[in-house]
Design a protein around this motif. Structure first.
Motif, mmCIF file in Angstrom:
data_model
loop_
_atom_site.group_PDB
_atom_site.id
_atom_site.type_symbol
_atom_site.label_atom_id
_atom_site.label_comp_id
_atom_site.label_asym_id
_atom_site.label_seq_id
_atom_site.Cartn_x
_atom_site.Cartn_y
_atom_site.Cartn_z
ATOM 1 N N GLU A 4 -16.301 -6.075 -26.686
ATOM 2 C CA GLU A 4 -16.677 -5.614 -25.336
ATOM 3 C C GLU A 4 -17.783 -6.503 -24.752
ATOM 4 O O GLU A 4 -17.706 -6.928 -23.597
ATOM 5 N N TRP A 5 -18.791 -6.822 -25.560
ATOM 6 C CA TRP A 5 -19.914 -7.605 -25.038
ATOM 7 C C TRP A 5 -19.590 -9.091 -24.900
ATOM 8 O O TRP A 5 -20.172 -9.779 -24.071
ATOM 9 N N GLN A 7 -16.672 -10.023 -23.846
ATOM 10 C CA GLN A 7 -15.979 -9.972 -22.544
ATOM 11 C C GLN A 7 -16.987 -9.899 -21.391
ATOM 12 O O GLN A 7 -16.863 -10.607 -20.386
ATOM 13 N N LYS A 8 -18.004 -9.044 -21.573
ATOM 14 C CA LYS A 8 -19.013 -8.878 -20.515
ATOM 15 C C LYS A 8 -19.827 -10.168 -20.315
ATOM 16 O O LYS A 8 -20.121 -10.563 -19.186
#
Lengths: 387, 51
Positions: A4-5, A7-8
């Motif tokens: 997730e991070w 991607q962020k």
């Protein structure tokens, strides 16, 4: 690091890269300084804030060029770039600053009246940031601005702009429009300070004639004309007839509406002794149904969609495949300004203004606008002013 | 600085904080994350007075 991070982080990098790449272009546009070579006729250069202290040190302050003749006479003020997306105004103003010689009376020129607007753009319309005028020594680069001042300089916008002193209601955007904030006030919004300073200049210097130069859409009825209030109507009408007869271009007269407040041609006349005129030249670049807003469209005014509309008689000016070039627009402005001063002088001998060395319509069309600009690299450094 | 301007800066800071919070909170929707970042740009420029 979780998926997730990762991607962020990737998203943040992409958005930052796009923001910086575009931001650099906007930054360069906003901070670009236009060199203006003061011609032999320029006797002094001041700042507009000299007439309104609260304007000092703000991004809206701008230069004022004075050309004073040897003999006492009348005074004319030329205001250009009230709307900075109508650039024939500054091009005409620079022709006066770099070439005009004043034999009698005085000529005062503000080449970038809405300085903040000239550092703004209209990304939604895909405006070009700069345009180049070819000259004999290369090309002279100009900022292409926007109609209104930058929200960076005057913020926040009100929900509705309440005009001072008449309390007429306008769109919130008009709070940043220096042709809606006349006569202005010393401690009002930034653009009200700009127009107040100009009013103070006219009252202090005893300006007889004020000419505000604009451009307008070919689909807008108030185009290719001189707008004047009742007290200036006679001079405007005779000027219109003379340029038509002698120089061969049409430039009709429009009356300044009494109830439409905030405009230069209305408020200058009502709040000072000065006689105001507003000049409009057709500007196809501003029309909505055109192709892309390119530099070519800005300079030559050629557009196939407007041509089609012209054949259907939807335009308010004659329009053919030759477009409406910058030379025509600047030439019209120069000729109309010279004739307005001539007509004023004929009626007010003791306040006459005699100006020479400024080209007229036919000469500008033949030689081009850039022919009349001086090379800043070869000019005396002390005669160059950046705005 | 006029009171109204201070108030508008306050609103800008609040909206920017909400956008950052939404960006952090979002776990799966990439489009929503990108939307939060794009909408955030003018608020950051205003708050940090980048001209």
């Amino acid at each position: 690091m979780s998926r997730e991070w990762i991607q962020k982080s990737l998203l943040i990098c992409i958005v930052m890269t796009i923001t910086i790449l575009s931001g650099v272009q906007f930054y360069r546009h906003r901070h670009f300084q236009l060199p203006i070579v003061a011609g032999p006729g320029v006797t002094k250069v001041t700042m507009l804030s000299d007439y309104c202290q609260s304007l000092k040190g703000t991004p809206a302050d701008t230069r004022v060029f004075f050309m004073e003749g040897a003999e006492e006479g009348g005074k004319t003020l030329i205001i250009a770039n009230t709307h900075s997306n109508e650039p024939a105004a500054i091009l005409a103003a620079l022709i006066f600053i770099e070439n005009a010689m004043v034999d009698r009376g005085s000529l005062i020129v503000i080449p970038q009246f809405n300085n903040s607007g000239s550092r703004n753009t209209k990304p939604g319309d895909g405006y070009v940031l700069f345009f180049d005028i070819p000259t004999e020594w290369g090309s002279k680069r100009f900022r292409m601005g926007n109609r209104n001042a930058a929200p960076l300089d005057q913020w926040p916008d009100p929900d509705v702009y309440v005009h001072y002193p008449d309390k007429k209601l306008f769109s919130f955007l008009d709070a940043r429009n220096t042709n809606r904030t006349w006569p202005g006030r010393e401690n009002g919004l930034l653009m009200e300070k700009v127009t107040f300073a100009a009013m103070e200049l006219m009252r202090t210097e005893g300006v007889d004639v004020a000419i505000d130069i604009h451009g307008a859409e070919t689909m807008f009825p108030v185009t290719n004309c001189i707008v004047a209030p009742k007290k200036a109507m006679r001079i405007a009408t005779i000027t219109s007839m003379i340029v038509n007869a002698r120089e061969g271009f049409e430039n009709h007269v429009e009356p300044s509406p009494k109830s439409f407040r905030g405009l230069s041609h209305r408020e200058i006349g009502d709040f000072s002794e000065t006689m105001p005129f507003l000049l409009e030249a057709p500007l196809p670049f501003l029309d909505q149904p055109t192709g892309p807003k390119t530099e070519a469209l800005l300079l030559d005014g050629k557009d196939p969609f407007l041509l089609s509309l012209s054949k259907q008689k939807k335009l308010f000016v004659p329009y053919d495949s030759t477009g409406w070039s910058m030379e025509k627009r600047v030439g019209q402005h120069c000729s109309v300004i010279l004739e307005l001063m001539n007509q004023f002088s004929r009626r007010n001998r003791e306040r006459s203004i005699i100006v020479s060395q400024v080209p007229k319509y036919a000469e500008i069309i033949e030689r081009g606008v850039g022919f009349y600009y001086k090379d800043p690299d070869k000019a005396d450094r002390e005669r160059i002013y950046y705005n | 600085m006029p009171f109204i301007t201070i108030l508008y800066y306050g609103i800008s800071i609040f909206i920017a904080a909400m956008l950052i919070w939404n960006f952090v909170k979002e776990k799966h929707d990439t489009q929503k994350m990108a939307l939060c970042l794009i909408v955030l740009i003018p608020f950051l420029l205003r708050i940090f007075r980048i001209r």
